[in-house]
Design a protein around this motif. Sequence first.
Motif: not given
Length: 269
Positions: A131-147
């Motif tokens: 099959g075919s599917m749309h995938i959207k994914s995320y990772d949290w931005v690292d707090t220590l390096n978050d501008p």
Amino acid sequence: MLVGAQLTSSERGNRKSRRRQKRSNTNTMQTVVQRLFETCREVFSGPGTVPSPGDVMRLRSVLDTITAQDVGLNLNMRCFRQSDGQQPRITYLHLHECDKFSIGIFCLPPSGVIPLHNHPGMTVFSKLLFGSMHIKSYDWVDTLNDPYDSFPGHTNNIGQVGPSLAMVKSDGVVTAPCDTAVLFPNDGGNMHCFTALTPCAVLDVLGPPYSDDEGRHCTYYNDFAFTSFPGDAIIQSNGDSYAWLEETEKPEDFVVVGAPYRGPRIIEN
């Protein structure tokens, strides 16, 4: 062939050959699923651990060889049919679960959606069988390096009220055959959502599996454009895209039903 007629030695040989071939095909199917199970037992050590790069490659190579036929799936099955006028239901086929890992298959009809959710402390292998599917994914931005940590409304402390900043890891259509996707506790798109464009089957291996008692609760999220909240002066950095994620309840229209797994059985020795 007439009743009572005797088989020639050649015909008897051909029949035996066909029976051996049938048994061989069955054993091959069992071996593929069994090899997956055995590899998982060797790769996953339990909560608080992440497989080594070598073990990730080893398990991934096993999953890359598995087809829908190997696990007894075909497009004519009821779980892949679209229901007129109803929100598509997702079907889950359970193969195995222990305290170290789980193996299962999600079956999605066209337009079926698995909403945005996380995998706390888990390493997850996902193999799109067809099959075919749309995938959207995320990772949290690292707090220590978050501008952007000082932005109004942004706590970036998971579990607290308010949206948190996440980086988009993938946003596109995937079509089988394709490589097995792997996500990690803090990388690789730990939070993702699937939208089926056609009937789809996804073989999922989670290590360790979800456990409310051990703090691995499945959390759902709404995502908002990066410009949705005050103070968003910077839209992108180094070509990366971002979004705000906010915890939400499990969507009421998200329904997962269990169904018997009809493929080769796993033998637990």
